[in-house]
Each structure stands twice: as structure tokens, then as C-alpha cells.
Write a protein that holds these residues in place. Structure first.
Motif, PDB file in Angstrom:
ATOM      1  N   GLU A 118      29.911 -52.709 -54.365  1.00  7.52           N
ATOM      2  CA  GLU A 118      29.933 -51.259 -54.560  1.00  7.52           C
ATOM      3  C   GLU A 118      29.440 -50.608 -53.277  1.00  7.52           C
ATOM      4  OE1 GLU A 118      28.442 -51.418 -59.228  1.00  7.52           O
ATOM      5  OE2 GLU A 118      26.987 -51.285 -57.585  1.00  7.52           O
ATOM      6  N   ILE A 119      29.763 -49.332 -53.078  1.00  4.82           N
ATOM      7  CA  ILE A 119      29.220 -48.619 -51.923  1.00  4.82           C
ATOM      8  C   ILE A 119      27.700 -48.590 -52.034  1.00  4.82           C
ATOM      9  CG2 ILE A 119      29.056 -46.371 -50.786  1.00  4.82           C
ATOM     10  CD1 ILE A 119      31.993 -45.931 -51.617  1.00  4.82           C
ATOM     11  N   CYS A 120      27.032 -49.004 -50.966  1.00  8.83           N
ATOM     12  CA  CYS A 120      25.567 -49.032 -50.963  1.00  8.83           C
ATOM     13  C   CYS A 120      25.057 -47.647 -50.562  1.00  8.83           C
ATOM     14  CB  CYS A 120      25.062 -50.097 -50.003  1.00  8.83           C
ATOM     15  SG  CYS A 120      23.263 -50.284 -50.030  1.00  8.83           S
ATOM     16  N   VAL A 121      24.775 -46.842 -51.553  1.00 17.80           N
ATOM     17  CA  VAL A 121      24.419 -45.439 -51.304  1.00 17.80           C
ATOM     18  C   VAL A 121      23.140 -45.289 -50.472  1.00 17.80           C
ATOM     19  CG1 VAL A 121      23.741 -43.267 -52.411  1.00 17.80           C
ATOM     20  CG2 VAL A 121      25.715 -44.554 -53.269  1.00 17.80           C
ATOM     21  N   PRO A 122      22.062 -46.038 -50.749  1.00 17.75           N
ATOM     22  CA  PRO A 122      20.859 -45.879 -49.919  1.00 17.75           C
ATOM     23  C   PRO A 122      21.119 -46.162 -48.437  1.00 17.75           C
ATOM     24  CG  PRO A 122      20.321 -47.050 -51.939  1.00 17.75           C
ATOM     25  CD  PRO A 122      21.818 -46.961 -51.892  1.00 17.75           C
ATOM     26  N   SER A 123      21.863 -47.235 -48.150  1.00 15.64           N
ATOM     27  CA  SER A 123      22.172 -47.554 -46.750  1.00 15.64           C
ATOM     28  C   SER A 123      23.076 -46.499 -46.136  1.00 15.64           C
ATOM     29  CB  SER A 123      22.840 -48.925 -46.657  1.00 15.64           C
ATOM     30  OG  SER A 123      21.949 -49.950 -47.028  1.00 15.64           O
ATOM     31  N   GLY A 161      32.985 -39.927 -32.646  1.00 15.71           N
ATOM     32  CA  GLY A 161      32.509 -40.288 -33.973  1.00 15.71           C
ATOM     33  C   GLY A 161      32.216 -41.770 -34.073  1.00 15.71           C
ATOM     34  N   VAL A 162      31.754 -42.169 -35.256  1.00 14.16           N
ATOM     35  CA  VAL A 162      31.458 -43.575 -35.523  1.00 14.16           C
ATOM     36  C   VAL A 162      32.182 -44.011 -36.789  1.00 14.16           C
ATOM     37  CG1 VAL A 162      29.256 -43.643 -34.320  1.00 14.16           C
ATOM     38  CG2 VAL A 162      29.329 -42.916 -36.725  1.00 14.16           C
ATOM     39  N   VAL A 163      32.346 -45.329 -36.903  1.00 10.80           N
ATOM     40  CA  VAL A 163      33.101 -45.926 -38.004  1.00 10.80           C
ATOM     41  C   VAL A 163      32.252 -47.031 -38.612  1.00 10.80           C
ATOM     42  CG1 VAL A 163      35.254 -47.087 -38.628  1.00 10.80           C
ATOM     43  CG2 VAL A 163      35.213 -45.500 -36.682  1.00 10.80           C
ATOM     44  N   PHE A 164      31.977 -46.959 -39.899  1.00 18.54           N
ATOM     45  CA  PHE A 164      31.202 -48.016 -40.546  1.00 18.54           C
ATOM     46  C   PHE A 164      31.491 -48.042 -42.042  1.00 18.54           C
ATOM     47  CE2 PHE A 164      28.245 -44.317 -40.250  1.00 18.54           C
ATOM     48  CZ  PHE A 164      28.044 -44.074 -41.597  1.00 18.54           C
ATOM     49  N   GLY A 165      31.026 -49.098 -42.688  1.00 19.81           N
ATOM     50  CA  GLY A 165      31.125 -49.212 -44.140  1.00 19.81           C
ATOM     51  C   GLY A 165      29.990 -50.083 -44.636  1.00 19.81           C
ATOM     52  N   VAL A 166      29.381 -49.717 -45.756  1.00 21.05           N
ATOM     53  CA  VAL A 166      28.240 -50.471 -46.277  1.00 21.05           C
ATOM     54  C   VAL A 166      28.410 -50.690 -47.783  1.00 21.05           C
ATOM     55  CG1 VAL A 166      26.494 -49.901 -44.558  1.00 21.05           C
ATOM     56  CG2 VAL A 166      27.001 -48.250 -46.345  1.00 21.05           C
ATOM     57  N   LEU A 167      28.264 -51.953 -48.189  1.00 17.45           N
ATOM     58  CA  LEU A 167      28.390 -52.328 -49.595  1.00 17.45           C
ATOM     59  C   LEU A 167      27.120 -53.039 -50.064  1.00 17.45           C
ATOM     60  CD1 LEU A 167      32.005 -53.861 -49.575  1.00 17.45           C
ATOM     61  CD2 LEU A 167      31.357 -51.474 -49.973  1.00 17.45           C
ATOM     62  N   ASN A 168      26.954 -53.100 -51.388  1.00 15.15           N
ATOM     63  CA  ASN A 168      25.871 -53.914 -51.946  1.00 15.15           C
ATOM     64  C   ASN A 168      26.443 -55.228 -52.474  1.00 15.15           C
ATOM     65  OD1 ASN A 168      27.008 -53.398 -54.498  1.00 15.15           O
ATOM     66  ND2 ASN A 168      25.620 -51.683 -54.893  1.00 15.15           N
ATOM     67  N   ARG A 169      25.613 -56.029 -53.062  1.00 15.98           N
ATOM     68  CA  ARG A 169      26.042 -57.371 -53.490  1.00 15.98           C
ATOM     69  C   ARG A 169      26.987 -57.340 -54.691  1.00 15.98           C
ATOM     70  NH1 ARG A 169      23.881 -61.021 -50.408  1.00 15.98           N
ATOM     71  NH2 ARG A 169      21.953 -60.535 -49.274  1.00 15.98           N
ATOM     72  N   LYS A 170      27.130 -56.188 -55.302  1.00 21.32           N
ATOM     73  CA  LYS A 170      28.097 -56.032 -56.396  1.00 21.32           C
ATOM     74  C   LYS A 170      29.441 -55.506 -55.880  1.00 21.32           C
ATOM     75  CE  LYS A 170      24.554 -55.003 -59.871  1.00 21.32           C
ATOM     76  NZ  LYS A 170      24.048 -53.998 -60.856  1.00 21.32           N
ATOM     77  N   ILE A 208      27.783 -56.250 -46.182  1.00 21.91           N
ATOM     78  CA  ILE A 208      26.451 -56.192 -46.790  1.00 21.91           C
ATOM     79  C   ILE A 208      25.427 -56.433 -45.692  1.00 21.91           C
ATOM     80  CG2 ILE A 208      24.905 -57.228 -48.498  1.00 21.91           C
ATOM     81  CD1 ILE A 208      27.502 -58.196 -49.954  1.00 21.91           C
ATOM     82  N   TYR A 209      24.444 -55.533 -45.594  1.00 22.03           N
ATOM     83  CA  TYR A 209      23.510 -55.598 -44.481  1.00 22.03           C
ATOM     84  C   TYR A 209      22.065 -55.574 -44.971  1.00 22.03           C
ATOM     85  CZ  TYR A 209      27.785 -54.211 -42.092  1.00 22.03           C
ATOM     86  OH  TYR A 209      29.074 -54.159 -41.642  1.00 22.03           O
ATOM     87  N   THR A 210      21.203 -56.283 -44.242  1.00 20.67           N
ATOM     88  CA  THR A 210      19.773 -56.245 -44.523  1.00 20.67           C
ATOM     89  C   THR A 210      19.197 -54.917 -44.030  1.00 20.67           C
ATOM     90  OG1 THR A 210      19.177 -57.185 -42.379  1.00 20.67           O
ATOM     91  CG2 THR A 210      19.650 -58.747 -44.176  1.00 20.67           C
ATOM     92  N   ASP A 211      17.966 -54.639 -44.431  1.00 15.87           N
ATOM     93  CA  ASP A 211      17.301 -53.417 -43.964  1.00 15.87           C
ATOM     94  C   ASP A 211      17.193 -53.412 -42.442  1.00 15.87           C
ATOM     95  OD1 ASP A 211      17.014 -52.549 -46.549  1.00 15.87           O
ATOM     96  OD2 ASP A 211      14.920 -53.185 -46.741  1.00 15.87           O
ATOM     97  N   GLU A 212      16.919 -54.578 -41.865  1.00 14.80           N
ATOM     98  CA  GLU A 212      16.794 -54.662 -40.406  1.00 14.80           C
ATOM     99  C   GLU A 212      18.141 -54.389 -39.733  1.00 14.80           C
ATOM    100  OE1 GLU A 212      14.467 -57.420 -37.177  1.00 14.80           O
ATOM    101  OE2 GLU A 212      15.355 -58.410 -38.915  1.00 14.80           O
ATOM    102  N   GLU A 213      19.223 -54.887 -40.318  1.00 16.90           N
ATOM    103  CA  GLU A 213      20.548 -54.634 -39.760  1.00 16.90           C
ATOM    104  C   GLU A 213      20.932 -53.161 -39.862  1.00 16.90           C
ATOM    105  OE1 GLU A 213      22.517 -59.070 -40.473  1.00 16.90           O
ATOM    106  OE2 GLU A 213      22.626 -57.557 -42.053  1.00 16.90           O
ATOM    107  N   ILE A 214      20.517 -52.507 -40.933  1.00 15.54           N
ATOM    108  CA  ILE A 214      20.754 -51.052 -41.044  1.00 15.54           C
ATOM    109  C   ILE A 214      20.010 -50.315 -39.949  1.00 15.54           C
ATOM    110  CG2 ILE A 214      20.352 -49.001 -42.477  1.00 15.54           C
ATOM    111  CD1 ILE A 214      22.730 -50.639 -43.410  1.00 15.54           C
ATOM    112  N   GLU A 215      18.785 -50.771 -39.639  1.00 17.90           N
ATOM    113  CA  GLU A 215      18.020 -50.163 -38.543  1.00 17.90           C
ATOM    114  C   GLU A 215      18.761 -50.331 -37.214  1.00 17.90           C
ATOM    115  OE1 GLU A 215      15.186 -48.448 -38.644  1.00 17.90           O
ATOM    116  OE2 GLU A 215      14.996 -48.619 -40.823  1.00 17.90           O
ATOM    117  N   LEU A 216      19.335 -51.509 -37.003  1.00 21.33           N
ATOM    118  CA  LEU A 216      20.124 -51.739 -35.793  1.00 21.33           C
ATOM    119  C   LEU A 216      21.318 -50.793 -35.734  1.00 21.33           C
ATOM    120  CD1 LEU A 216      20.268 -55.652 -35.685  1.00 21.33           C
ATOM    121  CD2 LEU A 216      18.962 -54.169 -34.158  1.00 21.33           C
ATOM    122  N   MET A 217      21.980 -50.593 -36.865  1.00 17.60           N
ATOM    123  CA  MET A 217      23.146 -49.712 -36.926  1.00 17.60           C
ATOM    124  C   MET A 217      22.756 -48.268 -36.631  1.00 17.60           C
ATOM    125  SD  MET A 217      25.011 -51.466 -40.237  1.00 17.60           S
ATOM    126  CE  MET A 217      26.518 -50.485 -40.259  1.00 17.60           C
TER     127      MET A 217
END
Length: 231
Positions: A98-103, A87-96, A64-73
Motif C-alpha cells: 500500500e502507499i506508505c503515507v507516513p513516508s 522536480g523529483v520522482v519517487f514512490g513509497v510503499l509499505n509491506r502490505k 519499501i524503505y527503512t526510516d534511515e533510507e527515507i532520511e537519505l531520500m
């Protein structure tokens, strides 16, 4: 396809020598893998001919990442592209969990022209198969790394098989608990196209152990033979 985790230049060279197909370059393997330094990325890409994929993960606390951390990524992805990674490898989730679609969509915009792997963050989902359904909506995502959820990978074989069947254009990379003893069974039962190894090929099965090139060669030969059998 055999993918091996590397944390040093020596790892990178040993992985290529062993006959493996691709490298996942990380730092801090004890944290589950974080973004490596730019100098390491640059040297790794120049040191081998096989593809190098780079972990994009700013911390090991969670996925789970903040907006600022997404900017860093996003910035890390842009720089990795400039260093000619495959290529790159990452994964982003929300607090539930679930896959964090906006990020996810923000990160994918930065990934034009390179492969994208969504990593084992998918195993945090209550239903990883539903995660594959979501990720399959994005043509940019070429791979998903998964052990079929939490727990024993052998018990997760039915889930992995279901993920493979529903993956559409995505290659399911099986990883997390694989070893020389269970790889044949998992290959035969899941029919997954790719396999990922970390500590299984290191001395003492430790995150701090060196890659054992003899063990890695045995593993790559075993997978090659099993691939012929399962065709």
C-alpha cells in the motif's frame, strides 16, 4: 507532454533535440532507475532548457524503505532542489504493498517549490485507482507515472482511463510498455495528458542502448499528430 528517461549527458542533449518536453534523469536503468549522482544532475540541468526531473530511489530491491533510507531520500531531494531541478520522482510503499503515507508525507515536506511525481510504485498496488484517490489528497503531487498495474499495458487501458478520470489535479503520465506501435491506441482510449518512454527509444530496445534520435523524433511527431486528432 512527452517525457523521456536519460542516464547520461548525451541522452539529455538528444532528448531536447528530439522535441520532447521533459527529462527524467536516473542512474542504473537496468535496476528500474536509481538516484543519479549530484555531478550528473548539476551538468544535466545546465545542459538543456527543458525541465529535468530527478529520480529519488536509493536501491532497486523494492519500494519499501527503512526510516534511515527515507532520511537519505529527504537529503537527496534537498540537494536536488539546490541543483535547480524541475522536480523529483519517487514512490513509497509499505509491506502490505500500500502507499506508505507516513513516508510520503515526510518526503513531501522536503519538496516545497518543485514538482513531484509519484512513480510506478503505484503499479504494485492491488488497485492502482485507489492509489490515485490517496495521492489526490496531496496538492504537492503534480504527476503519477503508471502503466495501470502489472502486465500488458494494452490490457490495462480501462484502469488507466479510470485513473485519468479520478486524478483531479494530478497529471497521469502513462509509461511502461509504450512504443510507436501502441501509442496511438493508448492516447485515443485513455485521453491521458502525458506519456513516458524508456527503452522504446533506445537502440535494440535495451537499457544499455543509446537513445536513437531518429526513432525519438518519429515518436514525438506521431504523438503531436495524434494529439491534434484527439482534440
Amino acid at each position: 507532454m512527452i517525457e523521456i528517461i536519460a542516464v547520461t549527458i548525451e541522452d539529455v542533449k538528444r532528448i531536447e533535440e528530439s522535441g520532447a518536453d521533459r527529462i527524467e534523469l536516473v542512474s542504473a536503468l537496468s535496476e528500474g532507475g536509481l538516484t543519479p549522482s549530484y555531478a550528473l544532475i548539476k551538468r544535466a540541468v545546465k545542459s538543456v532548457k527543458i525541465p529535468v526531473n530527478v529520480m529519488i530511489r536509493p536501491h532497486g530491491k523494492s519500494f519499501i524503505y527503512t526510516d534511515e533510507e527515507i532520511e537519505l531520500m529527504v537529503e537527496d531531494i534537498i540537494i536536488a532542489k539546490e541543483l535547480n531541478v524541475n522536480g523529483v520522482v519517487f514512490g513509497v510503499l509499505n509491506r502490505k504493498n500500500e502507499i506508505c503515507v507516513p513516508s510520503l508525507e515526510k518526503l513531501l515536506k522536503a519538496c516545497d517549490g518543485i514538482d513531484v511525481t509519484f512513480h510506478r510504485a503505484i503499479d504494485e498496488l492491488l488497485e492502482p485507482v485507489k492509489g490515485i484517490d490517496i495521492l489526490a489528497n496531496y496538492g504537492e503531487i503534480k504527476n503519477v507515472l503508471s502503466s495501470g498495474g502489472k502486465g500488458d499495458i494494452l490490457k490495462n487501458i480501462p484502469v488507466i482511463k479510470n485513473m485519468v478520470e479520478k486524478s483531479k489535479h494530478i497529471n497521469v503520465i502513462v509509461g511502461g510498455g509504450l512504443n510507436i506501435k501502441n501509442i496511438k491506441d493508448i492516447m485515443e482510449k485513455t485521453k491521458a495528458p502525458a506519456y513516458h518512454f524508456g527503452t522504446a527509444v533506445r537502440n535494440d530496445k535495451s537499457v544499455f542502448g543509446e537513445i536513437n534520435i531518429d526513432s525519438l523524433k518519429i515518436l514525438t511527431n506521431t504523438i503531436s499528430k495524434q494529439k491534434s486528432v484527439t482534440k
